[in-house]
Design a protein around this motif. Structure first.
Motif, mmCIF file in Angstrom:
data_model
loop_
_atom_site.group_PDB
_atom_site.id
_atom_site.type_symbol
_atom_site.label_atom_id
_atom_site.label_comp_id
_atom_site.label_asym_id
_atom_site.label_seq_id
_atom_site.Cartn_x
_atom_site.Cartn_y
_atom_site.Cartn_z
ATOM 1 N N GLU A 1 -23.366 -28.598 8.238
ATOM 2 C CA GLU A 1 -22.327 -27.851 8.021
ATOM 3 C C GLU A 1 -20.830 -28.669 7.418
ATOM 4 O O GLU A 1 -20.331 -28.049 6.433
ATOM 5 N N SER B 1 -21.846 -29.229 3.794
ATOM 6 C CA SER B 1 -21.752 -28.057 3.264
ATOM 7 C C SER B 1 -20.198 -27.608 2.524
ATOM 8 O O SER B 1 -19.956 -27.359 1.560
ATOM 9 N N LYS B 2 -19.659 -27.877 3.753
ATOM 10 C CA LYS B 2 -17.724 -27.515 3.492
ATOM 11 C C LYS B 2 -17.373 -28.389 2.365
ATOM 12 O O LYS B 2 -16.582 -28.166 1.538
ATOM 13 N N PHE C 1 -21.612 -26.549 -1.608
ATOM 14 C CA PHE C 1 -22.939 -25.976 -1.651
ATOM 15 C C PHE C 1 -23.374 -25.253 -0.100
ATOM 16 O O PHE C 1 -22.780 -25.543 0.778
ATOM 17 N N GLU C 2 -24.156 -24.060 -0.356
ATOM 18 C CA GLU C 2 -24.692 -23.497 0.842
ATOM 19 C C GLU C 2 -25.326 -24.324 1.792
ATOM 20 O O GLU C 2 -26.185 -25.402 1.339
ATOM 21 N N LYS C 3 -25.379 -23.942 2.972
ATOM 22 C CA LYS C 3 -25.997 -24.895 4.169
ATOM 23 C C LYS C 3 -27.554 -25.067 3.907
ATOM 24 O O LYS C 3 -28.018 -25.774 3.898
ATOM 25 N N GLU C 4 -28.072 -23.951 3.133
ATOM 26 C CA GLU C 4 -29.482 -23.673 3.024
ATOM 27 C C GLU C 4 -29.748 -24.731 1.917
ATOM 28 O O GLU C 4 -30.885 -25.448 2.084
ATOM 29 N N GLU C 5 -29.028 -24.940 0.927
ATOM 30 C CA GLU C 5 -29.142 -25.754 -0.080
ATOM 31 C C GLU C 5 -29.110 -27.240 0.255
ATOM 32 O O GLU C 5 -30.092 -27.891 -0.102
#
Ligand code: ZN
Length: 315
Positions: A11, A14-15, A19-23
């Motif tokens: 998380e 990502s923040k 980038f998205e968490k999935e990425e």
């Protein structure tokens, strides 16, 4: 439900990166594959973070954001537990000191280890005491401990933290991710149960007593009439790894043994537990004799079907 270290780090990355968490998770998995799985998920996430140029150097982190592997971290917390200063000799034979303390904020608490004699001097002078709110900069995480060396800074803060989290933070983890110092809980199968050994314990503090002739004494409580206590090892496995666990008297009773002293009865009752899945909570320590991790069990619960369903729903 407690978020795992891994989820929190994903998380944060990502923040910070956009980038998205999935990425981020895809990159972490790719990194692990490249390293043939020789690195933990958290470790791989750290590598991904640094490749993305993310550092937390200029951020003040909450205590629950401090993660294994992080360097140059800044945080603020209230001293909730201060242990005595210990002196030791370095390998070069120089006198040195170390002190452990726990700090807490509203999110969590953490063990802090001070190595610098100037910092330790502030404790010796009472400038930092239990109840003091301290500011820490440039600390390093070693597993789940925050280490403060001579390049780090710790000082009393102008801020005062009032409401802080003093309960032990228990994190659910896979056995393969267990680190020394973790207070953790894990659902695992019992692979093996070894016969108990017995020792004499102080009735006041439950610690092992020393024997001289017929007399027993506790380091803290002097001469005592000891209790005979059992300790046993079991092997736990959760599918990710196995670990040797240590169960003291109460934990053995919690597991469900009724007879500890009768070897025949113990062997009989042991059959009930082999292969059983339960939830174990405790502390991960280093066994210096075998130089391996071991899991000191404090609590044991049935692995109830309900909680399995709850977890499946969360996934
Ligand atoms: Zn005692």
């Amino acid at each position: 439900m407690v978020q795992s270290n891994y989820e929190r780090i994903i998380e944060k990355i990502s923040k910070a990166s956009g980038f998205e968490k999935e990425e981020i998770e895809r990159r972490v998995e790719a990194k692990r594959e490249k390293l043939s799985g020789l690195i933990s998920k958290e470790g791989a996430a750290q590598v991904v973070a640094s490749e993305l140029g993310i550092s937390f150097e200029n951020e003040k982190l909450k205590i629950n954001e401090l993660l294994p592997g992080m360097h140059k971290v800044n945080t603020i917390g209230k001293v909730i537990n201060l242990f005595p200063v210990r002196a030791f000799k370095t390998k070069k034979g120089e006198e040195s000191k170390v002190v452990n303390l726990w700090i807490a904020d509203e999110t969590a608490n953490i063990k802090v280890v001070l190595w610098d004699t100037n910092h330790i001097g502030m404790i010796e002078l009472g400038k930092i005491a239990e109840g003091t709110t301290v500011e820490i900069s440039n600390g390093s995480m070693r597993d789940n401990e925050l280490h403060i060396g001579s390049f780090s800074e710790i000082k009393p803060s102008k801020e005062t933290l009032e409401e802080v989290k003093t309960e032990k933070i228990i994190r659910k983890k896979n056995i393969s991710d267990f680190k020394v110092g973790d207070n953790t809980s894990s659902r695992a199968f019992i692979l093996q149960v070894f016969e108990p050994r017995f020792f004499h314990a102080c009735p006041e503090c439950n610690k092992k007593v020393t024997q001289e002739g017929e007399a027993f004494s506790c380091g803290q409580h002097g001469k005592v009439i000891p209790l005979k206590r059992a300790v046993s090892n079991i092997i736990l496995d959760d599918g990710t790894d196995s670990i040797r666990a240590v169960l003291f008297h109460e934990a053995l009773l919690k597991l469900g043994f009724s007879q500890l002293e009768d070897a025949g009865k113990f062997a009989e009752e042991r059959e009930n537990f082999l292969g059983k899945e339960m939830v174990f909570t405790g502390n991960v320590r280093n066994n210096s004799f075998f130089n391996t991790r071991e899991f000191i069990i404090e609590d044991i619960k049935e692995a109830e079907p309900d909680s399995i369903i709850n977890e499946l729903e969360k996934q």
